[in-house]
Design a protein around this motif. Structure first.
Motif: not given
Length: 438
Positions: A343, A346, A384, A431, A434-435, A437-438
């Motif tokens: 993903g 940080w 996001n 990536s 994942l974004l 689904s966050s």
């Protein structure tokens, strides 16, 4: 299959099982005349042998196979100092006097390239003949890629590959006066210093040398002098997951490799160039690895600005954006921004969070850069959204790449291109997933 249906299965015999096992085994090159001659030459010059045999492997091509099991901390190979080609070798050769009076000074790599080209021309008269004869005739480093092949690469990788080609071409062009002087010194060298021969020598040294730091020598430029070409050892292929200790042993004057990874008989023995992503492996060594966990996509500062700037609706917004950008640069947060198969990094999310702040949230920038939880749902959502837009823009560029011709896919260079494209696409899509689904 119904119970009423009967099919007689032919049992495979021992011959079939033996044949199938052999297909999966590497093909030994130990009896190949060129390797036999190499070993005879090395043995007659201090090499004590190794529990390794040259072999041709299905996935990696030429490599070294364990002829017996090698335990953890076991020695893989030991090459005597007199069988290492270094700048010391070059200065002690017929080229030494010419190099010492050359101005501006040659770089260590330039000197090594010139020596390798010259020694190849000398053929059987060269001490290094049996080693040089086994070097590949060409490589798959970027400098061997045609413009058509480079245009098939993702934009960022293509730019780096073109820069690499140009850098090597510039190094070659700077040697024009030296080449003329070398040809005058030795008429047999007339016409051998072509760009084709230089790129061959550069690729041989860059892809096959080991790191062996040399003492500072004022006959060369200030570039770090760390190249050493080791016969046979250079057949060891790279793997990110193995661990080795490689160093020069001052006691016995040998360059040695000890493994921290055990190997069974008939295994291909690998070394580790240090964990590197496929882009670096391609640019420096001319190969890539499938399922390389080091792979990542760099996100440039300009790509971030292109997404953030449209958010500004007034001069006040622009002024506040400039302030946020200056803060990030002052805190050294404007580099090493990336995403990987795990993903968005940080650090990139931290930067995007700061850029999502509104003037009333100005005081939150310190806590964000310190890694503390962001106390603003709006800011988190905006960061996001920015990340999704950046990744989506990258995917749109990816979709514009031309199709790789079938004839290109049949070559190893074509397979490198395909793997690099697959890496990029998988990272971007994962990536984004994942974004969302966050």
């Amino acid at each position: 299959m119904s119970s009423s249906t009967k099919v007689r299965l032919r049992k495979r015999g021992r011959t079939h099982r033996v044949r199938r096992r052999k297909q999966n085994y590497p093909r030994s090159l130990h009896g190949c005349p060129d390797f036999v001659n190499l070993m005879k030459w090395m043995n007659s010059n201090g090499f004590k042998g190794a529990n390794l045999k040259p072999a041709d492997f299905t996935e990696t091509g030429r490599g070294l196979m364990a002829s017996t099991s090698i335990k953890v901390h076991g020695q893989v190979i030991s090459i005597p100092e007199n069988l290492l080609i270094t700048t010391k070798t070059v200065l002690n050769s017929y080229l030494g006097s010419l190099i010492k009076k050359t101005k501006p000074r040659l770089s260590p790599l330039q000197a090594m390239c010139i020596f390798l080209i010259s020694e190849r021309q000398r053929k059987e008269d060269s001490f290094w003949y049996y080693y040089i004869k086994l070097l590949p005739k060409e490589y798959t480093t970027p400098i061997y890629f045609s413009n058509e092949e480079l245009n098939l690469l993702p934009e960022k990788i293509r730019t780096k590959a073109i820069d690499k080609k140009q850098k090597i071409l510039t190094e070659y062009e700077l040697l024009d006066d030296f080449f003329k002087a070398a040809e005058c010194m030795c008429p047999d060298f007339k016409g051998i210093f072509t760009f084709e021969s230089f790129r061959w020598a550069w690729s041989a040294i860059n892809t096959r040398s080991v790191y062996l730091l040399q003492d500072k020598n004022f006959n060369f430029s200030a570039d770090v002098d760390h190249y050493a070409l080791p016969p046979m050892l250079d057949l060891l292929n790279h793997c990110n997951t193995v661990e080795v200790n490689a160093a020069f042993n001052p006691t016995n004057r040998c360059f040695e490799i000890h493994t921290l990874t055990p190997w069974k008989k008939f295994d291909q023995v690998f070394i580790n160039y240090n964990p590197q992503d496929n882009i670096k492996l391609f640019l420096e060594y001319g190969f890539v690895q499938s399922h390389n966990e080091e792979n990542a996509i760099e996100i440039s500062w300009d790509e971030i600005i292109d997404v953030v700037l449209p958010m500004c609706r007034s001069d006040t917004d622009v002024s506040f954006l400039k302030w946020k950008l200056s803060v990030l640069k002052e805190q050294n947060s404007a580099s090493n921004l990336s995403c990987s198969i795990d993903g968005v990094s940080w650090k990139l999310m931290m930067v995007l969070s700061v850029l999502s702040l509104t003037p009333p949230e100005r005081q939150l920038w310190k806590s964000i850069l310190l890694g503390q939880p962001v106390r603003s749902d709006r800011c988190i959502q905006m960061a996001n959204n920015l990340a999704e837009t950046i990744l989506q823009n990258q995917l749109e560029q990816f979709k514009k790449l031309p199709k790789i011709p079938d004839i290109t896919l049949e070559t190893y260079r074509g397979q490198i291109i395909q793997q690099l494209r697959t890496d990029q696409k998988d990272i971007l899509e994962r990536s984004l997933e994942l974004l969302k689904s966050s």
